[in-house]
Design an enzyme around this catalytic site. Structure first.
Site, PDB file in Angstrom:
ATOM      1  N   HIS A 156      40.162  37.414  45.837  1.00 48.92           N
ATOM      2  CA  HIS A 156      40.848  37.169  44.567  1.00 48.92           C
ATOM      3  C   HIS A 156      42.344  37.387  44.752  1.00 48.92           C
ATOM      4  O   HIS A 156      42.759  38.393  45.358  1.00 48.92           O
ATOM      5  CB  HIS A 156      40.343  38.133  43.493  1.00 48.92           C
ATOM      6  N   ARG A 173      27.725  33.823  45.911  1.00 54.68           N
ATOM      7  CA  ARG A 173      29.138  33.432  45.934  1.00 54.68           C
ATOM      8  C   ARG A 173      29.591  33.208  47.379  1.00 54.68           C
ATOM      9  O   ARG A 173      29.305  34.031  48.249  1.00 54.68           O
ATOM     10  CB  ARG A 173      30.036  34.545  45.357  1.00 54.68           C
ATOM     11  N   TYR A 192      31.345  45.027  46.269  1.00 52.20           N
ATOM     12  CA  TYR A 192      32.582  45.499  45.647  1.00 52.20           C
ATOM     13  C   TYR A 192      32.494  46.985  45.372  1.00 52.20           C
ATOM     14  O   TYR A 192      31.409  47.509  45.078  1.00 52.20           O
ATOM     15  CB  TYR A 192      32.822  44.805  44.308  1.00 52.20           C
ATOM     16  N   HIS A 233      35.191  35.104  49.445  1.00 52.11           N
ATOM     17  CA  HIS A 233      36.472  34.785  48.798  1.00 52.11           C
ATOM     18  C   HIS A 233      37.294  36.046  48.615  1.00 52.11           C
ATOM     19  O   HIS A 233      36.754  37.158  48.578  1.00 52.11           O
ATOM     20  CB  HIS A 233      36.249  34.102  47.449  1.00 52.11           C
ATOM     21  N   TYR A 272      28.070  37.239  48.509  1.00 52.86           N
ATOM     22  CA  TYR A 272      27.190  38.173  47.790  1.00 52.86           C
ATOM     23  C   TYR A 272      26.399  37.454  46.711  1.00 52.86           C
ATOM     24  O   TYR A 272      26.814  36.415  46.198  1.00 52.86           O
ATOM     25  CB  TYR A 272      27.984  39.344  47.195  1.00 52.86           C
TER      26      TYR A 272
END
Lengths: 191, 258
Positions: free
Chosen positions: B178, B173, B124, B176, B163
């Site tokens: 959000h 995780r 991110y 995905h 990640y």
């Protein structure tokens, strides 16, 4: 303005479930002027602020709050311009992330009642890392005579009622959120 | 991310977390239509879930309306996450599209859809994300659009990578995106995550598994749609979203009735 229809009793489609906002929303959801429903200093502007705490009383630095409210006369203003504010149009929507110390701040105005005799409040949606779905509550104005007749507040045990009522101070309104414990905030499910 | 030996001793093992996930999947709460908020396998939820039952409320007028977003708020280029910088982002370019509808299947028009995600390497663009994967200077991972008259949204982006995170030892995780959505009523507000089909990390992930009904969790998984894929350009995924304000159930008997 037409209010949304009442929820159907027999929905045909199942709702999409929620998920946590996670820790990394800070570069995506907060935006410039998100917490400023009005410009600070204009007539009627108040500060709506508070601190968010977890079950250990520790401030939560990665929470996000959204508010939706009528104007001072109780009118619901359904106008665009919340993301790109022009400095003049009150849209009723605001978004604020908590700071490192778990505090949040909005600049807004006190809402009026949307119906005669109704208790005015600000609708709040709450998101945080660690919270698997968003939560809803209301921020009622303190000392309003209609509080005594509000069906939701009067149905609450007296010791839980206060968690939905803001505290008035020299700056405006303080509304703290506690996720657990004695002062746990009352969260709402909508029928 | 390489954790220090002391951290590895502190963090629960995947075996422990998987055992907890399995026990909760088999518990009586199985079948509720939303994630369990009190879900210990997601360790961050321990001190952050309500312990008292949600109170049922009849929505008031303000809650039966919703904020309005319009052309003024959104630039059309915000729906293409691959053109926000001077160069091409790395990774699998894809289109993600679908309809936002209400419980009766009616399109939810002109509504703000916001997305955010990791880059193709699983990183991110957030200063607290320090895991050992590269930042892509040509990818921010933030997009916005308004639904059209048929309730459709459409983004062009890069498939996010999985990640690691520190919920437990070897925690990863699933990939995905959000999603943040409004509806016609404030009570329909939804923040959720879109997952990808056949992701091998899903069973190990306490965030997705907090939805203990497999049929409900399946609603968060996009479907690969070959008719959306474009030659020489990108793959296509379709994911429809249903907004309904009556999506909550109490978590426990209301013991605090006056």
């Amino acid at each position: 303005m037409t209010p949304a229809p009442e929820p159907t009793l027999n929905p045909t489609l199942k709702p999409t479930p929620g998920q946590t906002v996670g820790p990394f929303f800070g570069f995506a959801l907060p935006y410039e002027q998100g917490p400023e429903l009005v410009t600070a200093g204009v007539a009627g502007a108040i500060r709506l602020y508070g601190t968010i705490r977890d079950g250990a009383g520790t401030p939560i630095p990665d929470a996000l709050l959204e508010i939706w409210q009528p104007d001072a006369d109780g009118n619901i203003i359904e106008r665009p311009g919340s993301l790109q504010r022009d400095g003049w149009t009150f849209t009723g929507f605001g978004r604020a992330a908590t700071a490192r110390d778990g505090s949040y701040n909005f600049t807004t105005i006190e809402p009026g009642p949307t119906a005669a005799g109704a208790a005015p409040f600000i609708a709040l949606t709450f998101f945080a890392r660690g919270l698997l779905d968003c939560l809803f509550t209301r921020i009622y104005l303190p000392d309003h005579p209609a509080l005594q007749n509000d069906p939701l507040l009067t149905a609450l045990p007296p010791d839980r009622r206060q968690s939905m009522i803001a505290i008035r101070d020299d700056h405006g309104l303080r509304f703290d959120v506690c996720l657990q414990g004695e002062a746990e905030t009352v969260w709402l499910a909508f029928a | 991310m390489s954790a220090s030996p002391s951290q590895q001793r502190i963090l629960p093992s995947q075996q422990q977390i998987s055992r907890e996930i399995g026990e909760l999947a088999a518990a009586p709460a199985r079948g509720v239509p939303q994630p369990l908020l009190d879900y210990p396998p997601y360790r961050s939820s321990l001190l952050r879930h309500p312990t008292k039952a949600l109170r049922h409320a009849v929505p008031e007028l303000i809650e039966r309306t919703a904020p309005v977003f319009g052309e003024r708020d959104i630039d059309a280029v915000e729906a293409d996450l691959t053109i926000q910088h001077s160069g091409e982002p790395l990774g699998e370019r894809m289109v993600v599209t679908g309809r936002v509808v209400d419980a009766d299947g009616r399109p939810v028009r002109g509504q703000l859809v916001e997305i955010w995600q990791a880059n193709a390497a699983g990183r991110y663009l957030h200063n607290h994300d320090q895991h050992h994967a590269p930042i892509d200077p040509n990818f921010t991972g933030v997009g916005r659009c308004l639904t059209d008259d048929d309730g459709q949204y459409r983004f062009i982006t890069i498939k996010p990578g999985p990640y690691p995170w520190r919920n437990h030892d070897n925690a990863w995780r699933p990939a995905h995106i959000h999603f943040s959505l409004f509806g016609r009523a404030f009570t329909e507000r939804l923040v959720t995550q879109m997952y990808f089909p056949a992701d091998p990390l899903m069973p190990y992930d306490p965030i997705s598994q907090s939805i203990t009904d497999p049929a409900v969790l399946a609603r968060l998984i996009a479907r690969y749609d070959h008719t959306l894929s474009m030659p020489e350009t990108m793959t296509g995924y379709r994911w429809d979203i249903v907004l309904s304000g009556s999506r909550r159930t109490a978590m426990e008997p209301e013991e605090d009735q006056p």
